[in-house]
Design an enzyme around this catalytic site. Structure first.
Site, PDB file in Angstrom:
ATOM      1  CG  HIS A 165      -1.683  -1.219   1.472  1.00 49.31           C
ATOM      2  ND1 HIS A 165      -2.970  -1.450   1.061  1.00 49.31           N
ATOM      3  CD2 HIS A 165      -1.284  -2.369   2.090  1.00 49.31           C
ATOM      4  CE1 HIS A 165      -3.346  -2.671   1.425  1.00 49.31           C
ATOM      5  NE2 HIS A 165      -2.334  -3.249   2.049  1.00 49.31           N
ATOM      6  CB  SER A 286      14.420  22.600 -13.713  1.00 47.19           C
ATOM      7  OG  SER A 286      13.735  23.838 -13.757  1.00 47.19           O
ATOM      8  CE  LYS A 292      11.794  20.514 -10.257  1.00 48.23           C
ATOM      9  NZ  LYS A 292      10.820  19.473 -10.152  1.00 48.23           N
ATOM     10  CD  GLU A 299       9.038  12.680 -14.745  1.00 45.69           C
ATOM     11  OE1 GLU A 299      10.167  13.153 -14.885  1.00 45.69           O
ATOM     12  OE2 GLU A 299       8.009  13.374 -14.700  1.00 45.69           O
TER      13      GLU A 299
END
Ligand code: ARG
Length: 467
Positions: A165, A286, A292, A299
């Site tokens: 979970h 970024s 970043k 992704e």
């Protein structure tokens, strides 16, 4: 036809009974050359086998077969060197190849299509293509497995929290977690191998759908093309696309597996987790936020499963309710197959690269394993093992001790014995011996369990099982 310009000249390959050419829009919807040119090598392989068989059976003259063979070699060379001009007016790869062959060798080219139809031809080409794609994907899957196994060996004893979970469940090792993916990909390879077996039968010689009156030898062409056998039923041979559906299903399942790895890498590389660091090669910065390190590849692997699954749904929808035998609908089989194969190949390569380069933060993983009462099950097991309690009662007592630690804002092992004994008087000092996370993972020696010794043995076995 209203609103569409009729074009001059009937098709040279099938235009016998046609006076005019197709409308421009007809040509556009009908042509598949823009995508099926990817079948050129398979198409030429199939034609070479067919021509050789026709000559061996005395259906065409040996010298015609020889001319066809030479001509096809030239067509192949032209395509591979980029000199070949694909023509939409010639609809598809089959007619583009044959059309060019006619320009190159003249009359004998017209004999190649004896005892054959584009229906069995395209089915043959696509089966050959899928077979090649499966072999390529299998190599890529093996490469990803090797990268995962390497990390598993390196980090067989790196304790980390295991989740259910997405809540901390029990301590596991990173090596064990890596090997979970090795198993998933192992099954993906198995699915591909199963699909390959069923796909590897030859439709060639089924002709349009009924077989042919010419004395062809389908066993000979099947063998020449590396198929295990000719397909037993000519109607089935030209109308079956379940081999493509199976391939797409196998691609989709594998892409879904990779999307889970992608998702875990996204979570694990976040500042909040900080479990692993991806290499510069697999992260982007970024343009506005200098701190970043975005896990874009992970992704995209997560996202691209959508394409693979979409491809499966697209072709399944095309095939549903389609009457036997061939229908032009089936021309829509190729783009999903190419799309899924390309997508999966890319995702496998990206995953192999990310996994090979990634650097786990072992200290951080170990610290995280200390949080969230990951050792609560160990306490409950101890109450059962050392004090003879029933597991349900032990579970209940442990729950109360967890609640106590939660209220104190500390770990289980930071409570005093007195505090624990207020809940369960049978507890002794020995309890502190079972609460360490390293001991917890070391104790999980059951087959398939997370104990480092087990993980090392499993990694070794995986090297053998997944060559
Ligand atoms: N381009 C066609 C396809 O991909 C080849 C078969 C065409 N057959 C036919 N009878 N029109 O399916």
């Amino acid at each position: 036809m209203r609103g569409a310009k009729a074009r001059d000249g009937a098709n040279a390959l099938w235009g016998g009974r046609f006076a005019g050419g197709p409308a421009e829009i007809m040509e556009r919807i009908n042509a598949s050359i823009a995508f099926d040119k990817r079948l050129y090598a398979q198409d030429i392989r199939g034609s070479l086998a067919h021509a050789e068989m026709l000559a061996a059976q005395g259906i065409i003259a040996r010298k015609d077969a020889a001319a066809i063979k030479k001509g096809l070699a030239r067509v192949l060379a032209e395509i591979e060197s980029g000199r070949f001009v694909f023509r939409r007016s010639l609809e598809d790869i089959h007619m583009n190849v044959e059309g060019r062959l006619a320009e190159l060798i003249g009359a004998p080219a017209g004999r190649l299509h004896t005892a054959r139809s584009r229906n069995d031809q395209v089915a043959t080409d696509l089966r050959l293509w899928v077979r090649d794609a499966i072999d390529d994907l299998d190599r890529r899957m093996a490469e990803l497995q090797r990268a995962l196994i390497l990390q598993a060996e390196r980090h067989a004893d790196a304790v980390m929290p295991g989740f259910t979970h997405l809540q901390v469940a029990q301590p596991v090792t990173l090596g064990h977690h890596m090997l979970a993916y090795v198993e998933m990909i192992g099954r993906d390879r198995g699915r591909m191998a199963d699909c390959r077996k069923r796909a590897n039968e030859s439709p060639l010689g089924a002709a349009a759908l009924a077989g042919t009156a010419f004395p062809i030898d389908r066993h000979r062409t099947a063998k020449a093309l590396g198929f295990s056998a000719p397909m037993a039923n000519s109607i089935d041979a030209v109308s079956a696309r379940d081999f493509a559906l199976e391939f797409l299903a196998a691609c989709a399942i594998s892409a879904i597996h990779l999307s889970r790895l992608g998702e875990e890498l996204v979570i694990w590389t976040s500042a909040q987790f900080g479990f692993v660091r991806l290499s510069d090669g697999f992260t982007t910065g970024s343009s506005i936020m200098p701190q970043k390190r975005n896990p874009d590849a992970a992704e995209l692997v997560r996202a691209k499963a959508g394409r693979a699954l979409g491809a499966l749904v697209a072709l399944a929808t095309v095939m549903k309710g389609l009457p036997l035998a061939y229908g032009k609908d089936m021309q829509e089989d190729k783009e999903p197959v190419f799309e899924a194969a390309d997508t999966l190949a890319l995702c496998l390569a990206a995953c192999a690269g990310m996994v090979a380069d990634m650097k786990p933060d072992r200290a951080r993983l170990a610290a995280a394993a200390e949080d969230g009462f990951a050792n609560a099950t160990d306490l409950a097991d101890h109450l059962v093992g050392a004090h003879g309690m029933a597991f349900r009662a032990a579970h209940h007592a442990t729950g109360r001790i967890v609640k106590l630690a939660e209220a104190r804002g500390c770990r289980l092992q930071d409570l005093s014995l007195t505090e624990m004994r207020a809940v369960e008087p049978r507890l002794t000092r020995a309890v502190f011996g079972v609460l360490g996370v390293a001991r917890s993972v070391a104790s999980r020696r059951s087959f398939g369990g997370t104990a480092p010794a087990r993980v090392r043995a499993a990694a070794k076995a995986a090297r053998r099982r997944f060559p």
